[in-house]
Structures are given as C-alpha cells and as structure tokens.
Scaffold this active site. Structure first.
Site, PDB file in Angstrom:
ATOM      1  N   CYS A   1      34.789  43.417  50.966  1.00  0.00           N
ATOM      2  CA  CYS A   1      34.468  43.443  50.007  1.00  0.00           C
ATOM      3  C   CYS A   1      32.920  42.152  49.854  1.00  0.00           C
ATOM      4  CB  CYS A   1      34.946  42.880  48.619  1.00  0.00           C
ATOM      5  SG  CYS A   1      35.380  41.364  48.698  1.00  0.00           S
TER       6      CYS A   1
ATOM      7  N   CYS B   1      41.559  40.193  45.155  1.00  0.00           N
ATOM      8  CA  CYS B   1      40.578  39.190  45.070  1.00  0.00           C
ATOM      9  C   CYS B   1      41.594  37.876  44.655  1.00  0.00           C
ATOM     10  CB  CYS B   1      40.272  39.630  43.570  1.00  0.00           C
ATOM     11  SG  CYS B   1      39.911  41.566  43.786  1.00  0.00           S
TER      12      CYS B   1
HETATM   13 FE1  FES Z   1      36.088  41.230  45.974  1.00  0.00          FE
HETATM   14 FE2  FES Z   1      37.286  41.141  44.156  1.00  0.00          FE
HETATM   15  S1  FES Z   1      36.439  42.600  45.395  1.00  0.00           S
HETATM   16  S2  FES Z   1      37.532  39.429  45.573  1.00  0.00           S
END
Ligand code: FES
Length: 145
Positions: A33, A103
């Site tokens: 991400c 996360c």
């Molecule tokens: Fe990347 Fe939450 S989506 S840390």
C-alpha cells in the site's frame, strides 16, 4: 465497520510527533500500500520507555494502530515492549476489519525497528529481537516521500 476506539484513535491520535535525540527510531513501510510509519522511543538508563511518539503516512487503521501502540509501550521495559504484538494492539482497539490487519503489523514492526536502532546505537543485543524485514532505513525513506 470500525470500532469506536479505532475511530477515536484515528480522529484524535495520541503521541503524534517526533522526539529529538531519540534513543531509537524505527521506520517501516508496507510495500503493497506504500504506507510508512515511524516510531521514536525515549529509553532511560534502566531500559524503561519513558516516551514514545510516531508519525504515520498512511491509512486510518495505520494511524489508529500507531497511536494505540505508542500508548501501550509507554512505561514498559524493552522486553515488555517486545511482547506487544499487532494482535495485542488490535485487541486494545477492539479489533480491526480483516482487510486492515496488515496495517497493525506495521505498528509492531515499527516498534521492533526502533528497538533495533536503540540496540545498534548502544552496541547491545536485545534477547528475542530480530531485524525487522520492512525496515526501510533513512535513505530509501527519503525517496518514498
Ligand atoms: Fe497501508 Fe493500512 S492500507 S497500512
């Protein structure tokens, strides 16, 4: 979808900022991400974490887990801090949706990276601590921003 505690820590995060001359700083990133988390630790001569601050460039769950993680490590010894897993952080937040579990891993790894930095700076070995995989170090981190 999110617990009240997650929303509280996201909208009103605790311990945001940096610590000057921190005993240990850990920066980790999630390659998928692209989110980044940095944790600063102030550790006294007895190995007790006196203060902890964070900066997170990431999603709401990452902000909430960093905030809760800093609350959990404050006042703990190094060994106790090492035992704070992402599961413990999630439990303290009354859970996270399954797609957001990764996360919370960032928070656990950022603490480990900061402890690793502390150990390196002081030439000591912390029992049970391994170099965090997602430690992105200083130079690479500049590029990430
Ligand atoms: Fe990347 Fe939450 S989506 S840390």
């Amino acid at each position: 979808m999110y617990s009240d505690k997650v929303i509280d820590h996201f909208t009103n995060p605790r311990n945001v900022g940096e610590i000057e001359n921190a005993s240990g700083v850990g920066t980790v990133g999630n390659a998928k991400c692209g989110d980044i988390m940095r944790i600063y630790l102030d550790i006294d001569d007895n190995g007790v974490i006196q203060d902890c601050k964070f900066k997170t460039f990431g999603c709401g769950a990452a902000v909430a887990t960093s905030s809760m993680a800093t609350e959990l490590v404050k006042g703990k010894t190094i060994q106790e801090a090492l035992e704070i897993t992402n599961k413990a952080v999630m439990e303290a937040l009354d859970g996270l949706p399954p797609v957001k579990v990764h996360c919370s891993l960032l928070a656990e790894e950022a603490i480990h990276a900061a402890l690793w930095d502390y150990a390196e700076k002081n030439g000591i070995k912390i029992e049970g601590l391994e170099k965090p995989k997602s430690d992105i170090g200083e130079e690479e981190e500049e590029e990430e921003y």
